[in-house]
Design a protein around this motif. Structure first.
Motif, PDB file in Angstrom:
ATOM      1  N   THR A 157     -36.153  54.250   3.726  1.00  0.00           N
ATOM      2  CA  THR A 157     -35.369  55.252   4.687  1.00  0.00           C
ATOM      3  C   THR A 157     -34.097  56.479   4.355  1.00  0.00           C
ATOM      4  OG1 THR A 157     -35.807  53.593   6.096  1.00  0.00           O
ATOM      5  CG2 THR A 157     -34.246  54.801   6.687  1.00  0.00           C
ATOM      6  N   THR A 158     -34.107  57.555   4.092  1.00  0.00           N
ATOM      7  CA  THR A 158     -32.958  58.068   3.807  1.00  0.00           C
ATOM      8  C   THR A 158     -32.916  59.150   4.388  1.00  0.00           C
ATOM      9  OG1 THR A 158     -33.953  60.049   2.375  1.00  0.00           O
ATOM     10  CG2 THR A 158     -34.259  57.416   1.561  1.00  0.00           C
ATOM     11  N   LEU A 159     -31.412  59.840   3.942  1.00  0.00           N
ATOM     12  CA  LEU A 159     -30.721  61.251   4.991  1.00  0.00           C
ATOM     13  C   LEU A 159     -31.805  61.769   4.580  1.00  0.00           C
ATOM     14  CD1 LEU A 159     -27.113  60.534   4.273  1.00  0.00           C
ATOM     15  CD2 LEU A 159     -28.303  60.272   6.208  1.00  0.00           C
ATOM     16  N   PRO A 160     -31.860  62.877   5.246  1.00  0.00           N
ATOM     17  CA  PRO A 160     -32.917  64.115   5.576  1.00  0.00           C
ATOM     18  C   PRO A 160     -32.215  65.491   4.310  1.00  0.00           C
ATOM     19  CG  PRO A 160     -31.597  64.240   7.607  1.00  0.00           C
ATOM     20  CD  PRO A 160     -31.206  62.920   7.037  1.00  0.00           C
ATOM     21  N   GLY A 161     -33.444  65.486   3.015  1.00  0.00           N
ATOM     22  CA  GLY A 161     -33.478  66.134   2.165  1.00  0.00           C
ATOM     23  C   GLY A 161     -33.306  65.680   1.137  1.00  0.00           C
ATOM     24  N   ALA A 162     -32.838  63.792   1.740  1.00  0.00           N
ATOM     25  CA  ALA A 162     -31.821  63.176   0.355  1.00  0.00           C
ATOM     26  C   ALA A 162     -33.006  63.417  -1.374  1.00  0.00           C
ATOM     27  CB  ALA A 162     -31.532  61.999   0.908  1.00  0.00           C
ATOM     28  N   ASP A 163     -32.342  63.422  -2.386  1.00  0.00           N
ATOM     29  CA  ASP A 163     -33.531  63.349  -3.332  1.00  0.00           C
ATOM     30  C   ASP A 163     -34.126  61.742  -4.232  1.00  0.00           C
ATOM     31  OD1 ASP A 163     -33.862  65.635  -3.880  1.00  0.00           O
ATOM     32  OD2 ASP A 163     -31.740  66.046  -5.002  1.00  0.00           O
ATOM     33  N   ILE A 164     -34.597  61.475  -3.872  1.00  0.00           N
ATOM     34  CA  ILE A 164     -35.522  60.146  -4.157  1.00  0.00           C
ATOM     35  C   ILE A 164     -36.594  60.406  -5.065  1.00  0.00           C
ATOM     36  CG2 ILE A 164     -37.096  58.468  -3.657  1.00  0.00           C
ATOM     37  CD1 ILE A 164     -34.840  58.783  -1.668  1.00  0.00           C
ATOM     38  N   GLU A 165     -35.646  59.389  -6.599  1.00  0.00           N
ATOM     39  CA  GLU A 165     -36.531  58.488  -8.055  1.00  0.00           C
ATOM     40  C   GLU A 165     -36.400  57.249  -7.728  1.00  0.00           C
ATOM     41  OE1 GLU A 165     -35.634  58.790 -12.662  1.00  0.00           O
ATOM     42  OE2 GLU A 165     -34.647  60.348 -11.331  1.00  0.00           O
ATOM     43  N   ILE A 166     -37.773  57.189  -8.346  1.00  0.00           N
ATOM     44  CA  ILE A 166     -38.654  55.300  -8.149  1.00  0.00           C
ATOM     45  C   ILE A 166     -39.230  55.340 -10.136  1.00  0.00           C
ATOM     46  CG2 ILE A 166     -40.144  53.557  -7.978  1.00  0.00           C
ATOM     47  CD1 ILE A 166     -40.290  54.638  -4.535  1.00  0.00           C
ATOM     48  N   GLN A 167     -38.890  54.709 -11.008  1.00  0.00           N
ATOM     49  CA  GLN A 167     -39.366  54.332 -11.597  1.00  0.00           C
ATOM     50  C   GLN A 167     -39.415  53.102 -11.836  1.00  0.00           C
ATOM     51  OE1 GLN A 167     -39.341  56.932 -14.856  1.00  0.00           O
ATOM     52  NE2 GLN A 167     -40.421  54.344 -15.095  1.00  0.00           N
TER      53      GLN A 167
END
Length: 378
Positions: free
Chosen positions: A51-61
């Motif tokens: 769950t993030t703020l709208p437009g947040a950048d997400i990276e999964i590594q």
């Protein structure tokens, strides 16, 4: 945002999947790329919700596999070994090990003939150093092996003991090795290659296997014990029926077998090859894994090697058989029996050449393990 993630990543919760076996269906249907990939997605991937703020950048590594991709470690990596690697080769060996594997086993250093060359003179120094090296790299180890059933792999002094003395040494060996590595190594091949060797049973009776197991558990009650043999999945499965019967008999006689080790050297699907290695079909390989799954025990491909006349074909074999293992619900590990040509039991099967250049097999391995089966999302 909803996504799928392979094994462990920096943000994921770990999901455990039960080792249930697929029903017996047409083997060929299981081996289509779509069927294999569907099983991999079901077994090896977990769902996460972020769950993030709208437009947040997400990276999964992804940072590590939960599945164990392992390698057998040569004695020569230990600095004190009589034939130790050069400083430069050792540096490269450890670099390749760290970058490509998350699991390991002693190739020879833990075998009885390496630890007690002379009667009553037990020396774990090489095995200890290899464990220390792997621990420094955050690579856990399994134990190979407490005993070896074949006559030729047992020391002359051991064969010369009378039966009472032999039994005493057997109990001592099992208790001592599991105690010595307690909290460091908690999984062992109990009596290697029992289908093809019977030294201890011939001398001391079938009940000696129970005594071996009890002594190993006395040294470490938490230890897991595996059977381990060859000709099960490969070379035409010539030992598969005997192996299954043996496991049934061991369990019926209350031997605490906790897992199944299947050696897999060497794998080829070429009917005609210059080394005369019997061919294995994917159908034979898959079918035997499914038969072993009835025991509901973890299966590990303990000594994996691929062979062919051309390097490119070795890579193709890896690309064909690795997914079968990775897609099977009972298989928890694939362990390459060495990886560097400079110190390898079968140099032509090595993944890295003596000059440390990668073979097509090494590139194929990395493509599967760190690309196709690796999560990186941004």
């Amino acid at each position: 945002m909803k996504t799928k993630s392979m094994s462990l990543s920096t943000l994921v919760m770990v999901f455990l999947f039960s080792a249930t076996c697929f029903s017996q269906v047409d083997i060929s249907a299981k081996l289509t790329p779509s069927a294999i990939n569907a099983r991999i997605e079901e077994l090896r991937m977990g769902e996460i919700i972020i769950t993030t703020l709208p437009g947040a950048d997400i990276e999964i590594q992804q940072v590590r596999h939960e599945f164990q991709f392992g390698a057998a470690i040569a004695n020569s990596v230990a600095e004190q070994h009589a034939d130790a690697m050069s400083v430069q080769d050792r540096k490269m060996y450890l670099k390749i090990l760290k970058e490509n594997f998350n699991y390991a086993v002693h190739e020879n250093a833990l075998k009885w003939y390496d630890c007690e060359i002379k009667k009553d003179s037990v020396d774990y120094s090489i095995a200890d150093r290899i464990w220390e090296i792997c621990n420094e790299l955050n690579i856990p180890m399994r134990g190979h092996c407490i005993f070896w059933a074949k006559d030729k792999y047992n020391m002359t002094w051991l064969k010369e003991l009378n039966n009472d003395e032999l039994r005493e040494k057997v109990i001592s060996r099992a208790t001592d090795v599991t105690s010595h590595f307690r909290d460091r190594i908690t999984e062992y091949d109990l009596n290697n290659e029992m289908i093809n060797g019977n030294f201890f049973r011939r001398r001391l009776g079938n009940g000696i296997i129970n005594e071996m197991a009890s002594a190993a558990k006395a040294g470490n009650p938490d230890v897991s014990l595996y059977v381990n043999d060859y000709g099960i999945l490969v070379e035409g499965n010539f030992n598969a029926d005997s192996f299954i019967t043996q496991i049934e008999n061991l369990l019926e006689n209350e031997v605490p077998i906790d897992g199944i080790g299947c050696q897999a050297h060497t794998i080829t699907s070429e009917e005609a090859n210059s080394r005369g290695t019997p061919a294995t079909t994917p159908e034979q390989f898959q079918g035997t894994l499914d038969r072993l799954a009835k025991f509901n025990l973890p299966i590990k491909i303990t000594e994996c090697l691929f062979t062919a006349d051309k390097e490119e074909d070795i890579a193709e074999h890896l690309l064909e058989y690795f997914p079968i293992c990775f897609a099977h619900p009972n298989v928890e590990a694939i362990i390459m029996w060495g990886f560097w040509e400079g110190d390898h039991w079968q140099p032509h099967t090595a993944m890295w050449k003596k000059d440390w250049s990668p073979t097509p097999q090494a590139l194929a391995y990395r493509d599967l393990v760190f690309s196709r089966w690796w999560t990186q999302i941004s």
